[in-house]
Write an enzyme that holds these catalytic residues in place. Structure first.
Site, PDB file in Angstrom:
ATOM      1  N   GLU A 211      11.425   5.622  -0.394  1.00 29.61           N
ATOM      2  CA  GLU A 211      12.835   4.992   0.031  1.00 29.61           C
ATOM      3  C   GLU A 211      14.142   4.886  -0.100  1.00 29.61           C
ATOM      4  O   GLU A 211      14.542   4.937   1.345  1.00 29.61           O
ATOM      5  CB  GLU A 211      13.163   4.250  -1.760  1.00 29.61           C
ATOM      6  CG  GLU A 211      11.698   2.751  -1.897  1.00 29.61           C
ATOM      7  CD  GLU A 211      10.871   3.414  -3.070  1.00 29.61           C
ATOM      8  OE1 GLU A 211      10.211   2.232  -3.481  1.00 29.61           O
ATOM      9  OE2 GLU A 211      10.483   4.987  -2.922  1.00 29.61           O
TER      10      GLU A 211
ATOM     11  N   CYS B 147      11.173   2.582  -8.331  1.00 24.74           N
ATOM     12  CA  CYS B 147      11.903   3.398  -9.394  1.00 24.74           C
ATOM     13  C   CYS B 147      13.834   2.839  -9.317  1.00 24.74           C
ATOM     14  O   CYS B 147      14.388   2.828  -8.383  1.00 24.74           O
ATOM     15  CB  CYS B 147      11.757   4.609  -9.465  1.00 24.74           C
ATOM     16  SG  CYS B 147      12.872   5.876  -8.221  1.00 24.74           S
TER      17      CYS B 147
ATOM     18  N   CYS C 242      16.099   4.578  -6.535  1.00 25.46           N
ATOM     19  CA  CYS C 242      15.871   4.285  -5.628  1.00 25.46           C
ATOM     20  C   CYS C 242      16.883   2.847  -5.104  1.00 25.46           C
ATOM     21  O   CYS C 242      17.197   2.254  -4.504  1.00 25.46           O
ATOM     22  CB  CYS C 242      14.548   3.460  -5.594  1.00 25.46           C
ATOM     23  SG  CYS C 242      13.826   5.134  -4.561  1.00 25.46           S
TER      24      CYS C 242
ATOM     25  N   HIS D  97      12.382  10.634  -2.570  1.00 25.02           N
ATOM     26  CA  HIS D  97      11.435   9.324  -2.638  1.00 25.02           C
ATOM     27  C   HIS D  97      11.406   8.249  -1.501  1.00 25.02           C
ATOM     28  O   HIS D  97      12.454   8.499  -0.780  1.00 25.02           O
ATOM     29  CB  HIS D  97      11.396   8.334  -3.630  1.00 25.02           C
ATOM     30  CG  HIS D  97      11.850   8.829  -5.235  1.00 25.02           C
ATOM     31  ND1 HIS D  97      11.797   7.849  -6.473  1.00 25.02           N
ATOM     32  CD2 HIS D  97      11.477   9.960  -5.680  1.00 25.02           C
ATOM     33  CE1 HIS D  97      11.692   8.655  -7.320  1.00 25.02           C
ATOM     34  NE2 HIS D  97      11.467   9.797  -7.038  1.00 25.02           N
TER      35      HIS D  97
END
Length: 155
Positions: A56, A84, A87, A54
């Site tokens: 992040e 999410c 993260c 992801h």
């Protein structure tokens, strides 16, 4: 435009570029310390085959390398979308001080980009979650694994 809005605009631009130029998902992140960009990341799940890639997390990994530190205390993450739970947990564990995001889970829902369901699932007691999560206190040969780690840290 405020400083926060400027960094969010950078995250959005990273996300746009990821979609248009790389065929990736619409997520970008900018990690900042003391007003300076330390690292950036985009969602690379499709390109890497890594479901944890992801934006992040990519920014966190790059920042840790750039700073030579596991802790990111005093850092702020600016994300194009609502982080999410994975993260958010990683940012918390790394010591990130603040998170700002531009697009909410509600805005992402019509596109299949909301993680609200994951947040709801994780809010349940462990025994009630869909994934089986059970503590089995197995010990091998009497080894105190955590004690071993502590002793190695001491030198």
């Amino acid at each position: 435009m405020t400083t926060h809005e400027q960094f969010l605009a950078q995250a959005i631009e990273l996300a746009r570029h990821n979609v248009e130029e790389r065929g990736g998902r619409p997520f970008g992140a900018v990690l900042v310390r003391d007003g300076a960009v330390v690292a950036t990341g985009v969602n690379e799940m499709g390109a890497s085959g890594d479901p944890t890639a992801h934006a992040e997390l990519q920014a966190i990994r790059a920042a840790a390398r750039a700073l030579g530190a596991l802790r990111l205390d005093g850092c702020t993450v600016y994300a194009s979308g609502h982080p999410c739970p994975m993260c958010l947990a990683a940012m918390t564990m790394a010591g990130v001080t603040a998170v700002y995001y531009a697009h909410s889970n509600d805005e992402g829902a019509p596109y299949g980009l909301s993680t609200a369901g994951v947040y709801a699932e994780l809010a349940k007691p462990l025994a009630d979650q869909a994934m089986t999560i059970r503590h089995l206190p197995v010990r091998v040969g009497g080894l105190d694994l955590y004690g071993l780690w502590r002793d190695r840290q001491r030198g």
